[in-house]
Design an enzyme around this catalytic site. Sequence first.
Site, PDB file in Angstrom:
ATOM      1  N   ASP A  54       0.828  -1.212   0.000  1.00 57.19           N
ATOM      2  CA  ASP A  54       0.000   0.000   0.000  1.00 57.19           C
ATOM      3  C   ASP A  54       0.856   1.254   0.000  1.00 57.19           C
ATOM      4  O   ASP A  54       0.683   2.146  -0.820  1.00 57.19           O
ATOM      5  CB  ASP A  54      -0.825   0.061   1.298  1.00 57.19           C
ATOM      6  N   GLU A  79      -4.318   7.538   1.264  1.00 59.75           N
ATOM      7  CA  GLU A  79      -4.711   6.928   2.528  1.00 59.75           C
ATOM      8  C   GLU A  79      -3.523   6.715   3.461  1.00 59.75           C
ATOM      9  O   GLU A  79      -3.652   6.857   4.669  1.00 59.75           O
ATOM     10  CB  GLU A  79      -5.359   5.573   2.224  1.00 59.75           C
ATOM     11  N   ASP A 153      -6.160   5.797  -3.346  1.00 60.69           N
ATOM     12  CA  ASP A 153      -6.220   4.623  -2.472  1.00 60.69           C
ATOM     13  C   ASP A 153      -5.388   3.559  -3.175  1.00 60.69           C
ATOM     14  O   ASP A 153      -5.821   2.977  -4.169  1.00 60.69           O
ATOM     15  CB  ASP A 153      -7.655   4.134  -2.228  1.00 60.69           C
ATOM     16  N   ILE A 155      -4.416   0.534  -2.511  1.00 61.17           N
ATOM     17  CA  ILE A 155      -5.132  -0.747  -2.594  1.00 61.17           C
ATOM     18  C   ILE A 155      -6.393  -0.611  -1.760  1.00 61.17           C
ATOM     19  O   ILE A 155      -6.310  -0.393  -0.557  1.00 61.17           O
ATOM     20  CB  ILE A 155      -4.302  -1.945  -2.058  1.00 61.17           C
ATOM     21  N   ASP A 156      -7.527  -0.680  -2.419  1.00 58.48           N
ATOM     22  CA  ASP A 156      -8.787  -0.696  -1.678  1.00 58.48           C
ATOM     23  C   ASP A 156      -9.174  -2.160  -1.486  1.00 58.48           C
ATOM     24  O   ASP A 156      -8.848  -3.002  -2.316  1.00 58.48           O
ATOM     25  CB  ASP A 156      -9.876   0.057  -2.454  1.00 58.48           C
ATOM     26  N   THR A 158      -8.203  -3.966   1.268  1.00 55.63           N
ATOM     27  CA  THR A 158      -6.961  -4.578   1.753  1.00 55.63           C
ATOM     28  C   THR A 158      -7.211  -5.953   2.380  1.00 55.63           C
ATOM     29  O   THR A 158      -6.394  -6.863   2.204  1.00 55.63           O
ATOM     30  CB  THR A 158      -6.311  -3.690   2.840  1.00 55.63           C
ATOM     31  N   ASP A 298     -11.465   6.673  -1.239  1.00 56.46           N
ATOM     32  CA  ASP A 298     -12.272   5.556  -1.742  1.00 56.46           C
ATOM     33  C   ASP A 298     -13.186   6.013  -2.869  1.00 56.46           C
ATOM     34  O   ASP A 298     -13.394   5.297  -3.846  1.00 56.46           O
ATOM     35  CB  ASP A 298     -13.192   5.002  -0.633  1.00 56.46           C
TER      36      ASP A 298
HETATM   37  C1  2IP Z   1     -11.975  -0.102   3.029  1.00 52.46           C
HETATM   38  C2  2IP Z   1     -12.431  -1.252   2.178  1.00 52.46           C
HETATM   39  C3  2IP Z   1     -13.502  -1.997   2.903  1.00 52.46           C
HETATM   40  C4  2IP Z   1     -14.728  -1.131   3.092  1.00 52.46           C
HETATM   41  C5  2IP Z   1     -14.317   0.151   3.807  1.00 52.46           C
HETATM   42  C6  2IP Z   1     -13.138   0.852   3.138  1.00 52.46           C
HETATM   43  O1  2IP Z   1     -10.825   0.458   2.492  1.00 52.46           O
HETATM   44  O2  2IP Z   1     -12.922  -0.846   0.927  1.00 52.46           O
HETATM   45  O3  2IP Z   1     -13.770  -3.148   2.195  1.00 52.46           O
HETATM   46  O4  2IP Z   1     -15.674  -1.833   3.845  1.00 52.46           O
HETATM   47  O5  2IP Z   1     -15.409   1.010   3.822  1.00 52.46           O
HETATM   48  O6  2IP Z   1     -12.761   1.973   3.885  1.00 52.46           O
HETATM   49  P1  2IP Z   1     -16.766  -2.820   3.204  1.00 52.46           P
HETATM   50  O7  2IP Z   1     -16.024  -3.920   2.507  1.00 52.46           O
HETATM   51  O8  2IP Z   1     -17.579  -3.304   4.360  1.00 52.46           O
HETATM   52  O9  2IP Z   1     -17.532  -1.982   2.240  1.00 52.46           O
HETATM   53  P2  2IP Z   1      -9.321  -0.182   2.728  1.00 52.46           P
HETATM   54  O10 2IP Z   1      -9.360  -1.598   2.322  1.00 52.46           O
HETATM   55  O11 2IP Z   1      -8.513   0.686   1.793  1.00 52.46           O
HETATM   56  O12 2IP Z   1      -8.992   0.042   4.174  1.00 52.46           O
HETATM   57 CA    CA Z   2     -10.140   2.155   0.915  1.00 50.29          CA
HETATM   58 CA    CA Z   3      -6.343   1.106   1.044  1.00 52.27          CA
END
Ligand code: 2IP
Ligand code: CA
Ligand code: CA
Length: 376
Positions: A54, A79, A153, A155-156, A158, A298
């Site tokens: 990340d 992030e 972001d 890697i979303d 994670t 995000d």
């Molecule tokens: C996270 C990731 C999560 C999401 C959360 C984000 O970002 O996308 O999957 O939760 O809201 O902040 P959910 O899967 O319940 O929607 P990251 O992975 O970058 O921390």
């Molecule tokens: Ca994210």
């Molecule tokens: Ca991320």
Amino acid sequence: MSALLKSLVGASEKSARIAQLCRQEEALFQLLIEEKTGTDKNKKFVQDFKTLADVLIQEVIKHDVGKEFPELHGHICGEESNKFENSLGETLVVQVCTTQRDTASLLFKILDRNQPAAELLAAAIHQEVALQDPALDTVALAIPPERLAIWIDPIDSTNQYIRGQASVAPIGGICPSGLRSALVLIGAYDRSSGDPVLGVINEPFFREDPLTHRWQGVYHWGVSYQGTSLCSLSRPPLRPEPSVVLSRSETPAIQRVLRPLYGERLLFASGAGYKMLCVILGLAEAYVLSEGSTFKWDSCAPHAILRALGGGMVDLEAALQAWRAGQRGALPELTYSQPAGGAVGAERWANRGGLVAFMHREHLEVVLATLATAAL
Ligand code: 2IP
Ligand code: CA
Ligand code: CA
């Protein structure tokens, strides 16, 4: 402008390769996991992970794009913080150095003297990514980069990235979990209005080659600026039997209210960016989130693409308030330049009122009308 778009797409491609590399080398990947602490912690997960991948990816994007566009210096944020603690408890600043050798020796220290890993990563960081995309060359737009700022972001999703399930069967076209939901998100917004302008979503784990078992990615982009809209995708139709995608942790109250509207087509998926992508691709008509668990990084890129296709993303709390007050014109969309008052750390950039991502305004109205009259 087309140069900036190309630069962001190129940066997303390099990022995707780094993300794939870290996953493909299991030993390397285990090294990269570090637990988040303090105010940067996403309150959503009991255990949230920050990976070196990340941090590295964010620094690579900052470095590559910042080098080409000095006007963006100081306006590329994301992030992650670039401070990384290795297993010896030393805090090191992760950065891309001038030469591959210097980057490798910095990574050598960060990776507890693991030379093969450091060299592999340094090579990926310093590689030239040649884009072969004639459609990108034809884009002609004049947006001065000094008017823009960027949210990354790296890697979303994670959690799914770390878990690494390769093949999860889709339900209604949507993968409920797995590597597919791990995305690279790069969004640009207008510094003065805060509106999203340009978005790139890269899916590093789009498809696994059955023979080589190597990952193949795909990217999508969109631009929406002063009445000009351009996108790598076309606008999906509003389907007669619409679906909505939710977080698995969405409140029971919201699920109960939406159930009669969608029935079996109430779908769940990991990854905030992935759920937004599902709306962009027409796999869901809306993504409803009632909590402040997403951040500017995000939503910025998917939001810009949604707007390029004629959709949008509203602040749920503000939109419901406006709707209840009888407002039927423009509804309050998310913006990207102002931190939330009274918050600290990552929370300053949370989309605190929740959100609704939508493609068709008429469907947003159905969602708002349903939620506005329900006892939540
Ligand atoms: C996270 C990731 C999560 C999401 C959360 C984000 O970002 O996308 O999957 O939760 O809201 O902040 P959910 O899967 O319940 O929607 P990251 O992975 O970058 O921390
Ligand atoms: Ca994210
Ligand atoms: Ca991320």
